[in-house]
Design a protein around this motif. Sequence first.
Motif, PDB file in Angstrom:
ATOM      1  N   THR A 263      -5.663   2.095   7.419  1.00  0.00           N
ATOM      2  CA  THR A 263      -5.556   0.637   7.448  1.00  0.00           C
ATOM      3  C   THR A 263      -6.924   0.045   7.745  1.00  0.00           C
ATOM      4  OG1 THR A 263      -4.975   0.697   9.803  1.00  0.00           O
ATOM      5  CG2 THR A 263      -3.166   0.675   8.219  1.00  0.00           C
TER       6      THR A 263
ATOM      7  N   LYS B  48      -2.929   0.162  -4.044  1.00  0.00           N
ATOM      8  CA  LYS B  48      -2.753  -1.154  -3.458  1.00  0.00           C
ATOM      9  C   LYS B  48      -2.359  -2.147  -4.549  1.00  0.00           C
ATOM     10  CE  LYS B  48      -5.919  -2.517  -0.570  1.00  0.00           C
ATOM     11  NZ  LYS B  48      -7.186  -3.081  -0.056  1.00  0.00           N
TER      12      LYS B  48
ATOM     13  N   VAL C  50      -1.652   6.673   6.161  1.00  0.00           N
ATOM     14  CA  VAL C  50      -2.521   6.009   5.182  1.00  0.00           C
ATOM     15  C   VAL C  50      -3.461   5.081   5.941  1.00  0.00           C
ATOM     16  CG1 VAL C  50      -2.568   4.509   3.163  1.00  0.00           C
ATOM     17  CG2 VAL C  50      -0.691   6.123   3.461  1.00  0.00           C
TER      18      VAL C  50
ATOM     19  N   VAL D 203       0.864  -1.178   0.000  1.00  0.00           N
ATOM     20  CA  VAL D 203       0.000   0.000   0.000  1.00  0.00           C
ATOM     21  C   VAL D 203       0.898   1.225   0.000  1.00  0.00           C
ATOM     22  CG1 VAL D 203      -1.832   1.260   1.172  1.00  0.00           C
ATOM     23  CG2 VAL D 203      -1.797  -1.237   1.257  1.00  0.00           C
TER      24      VAL D 203
ATOM     25  N   GLN E  22       0.133   7.049  -1.693  1.00  0.00           N
ATOM     26  CA  GLN E  22      -0.962   7.565  -2.526  1.00  0.00           C
ATOM     27  C   GLN E  22      -2.200   6.663  -2.444  1.00  0.00           C
ATOM     28  OE1 GLN E  22       2.308   7.153  -3.821  1.00  0.00           O
ATOM     29  NE2 GLN E  22       2.666   9.262  -3.159  1.00  0.00           N
ATOM     30  N   GLN E  23      -2.162   5.690  -1.501  1.00  0.00           N
ATOM     31  CA  GLN E  23      -3.250   4.749  -1.236  1.00  0.00           C
ATOM     32  C   GLN E  23      -3.512   3.816  -2.430  1.00  0.00           C
ATOM     33  OE1 GLN E  23      -6.717   6.244   0.854  1.00  0.00           O
ATOM     34  NE2 GLN E  23      -5.620   8.096   1.501  1.00  0.00           N
TER      35      GLN E  23
END
Length: 253
Positions: free
Chosen positions: A232, A180, A230, A174, A177-178
Amino acid sequence: MRIVIIEDEIKAAKSLAGLIAKIRPEATVETMLHSIEQAVEYLNSNPPPDLLFMDVQLSDGLCFEIFRQVNISSPVIFCTAFGEYSMDAIKSNGVDYLLKPFSVNDLEAAFAKMDNLRNFFQQKEKSDWMELIKRLDKPEGKTSFLIFHNNKYITVRTEQIAYIYIKYDAPYLVTFQQQKYIISQTLEQLQAQLSPIQFYRLNRQYLINFDAIREVEHYSGRKLAIQLAVPTEEQLTVGKDKMTHFLQWMENR
């Protein structure tokens, strides 16, 4: 070569001794010790061995307690199932850090590394080997990962990774910048490739980047709650058994 094995699992100690006999038949395993108490007593009462193999988590605590009670001059090859202690290992005469389960090739490489370091120290002046120690003390780790995503190969720089976690037995990177990305390696393999200065293994599911940590606070039940920059999927916590080690990791940078 005189070797001492410190390993709390008797079966694992015997297996390691067998591998050593195959790789280095001229070597002698002098003894196999199974606890901090046994190790301290033996090492304080006998000449230092040429090499120590040492499990990190012993039946009565972490092996680093041995170094607080014994002046150890022998090189050490650490063997453990946990990657988060690598920095402590390097600071404790560690010439290599083998993650269990390791192969014959891994063990051969560890012996080769020890031989190379020994030759280096014999041939170089102090100013040269001090520079080598500095480099060993600050492992940089892998700088990027090649990811196959949407039928394309892309490169993700290590500094872009906020955290890595396991979901449905699959590891995901991850980014800050998020974004995945699924990756075809185990969390243990990824951890071994990343700098232990920069990344920390919180538990079996999460490996986090220091730069992603936004806030650390005390939590119920003598735990620490970790908030990342970020989001979770679950609350990240550090239990009391790892709290001191985690805080030392944050401080010793």
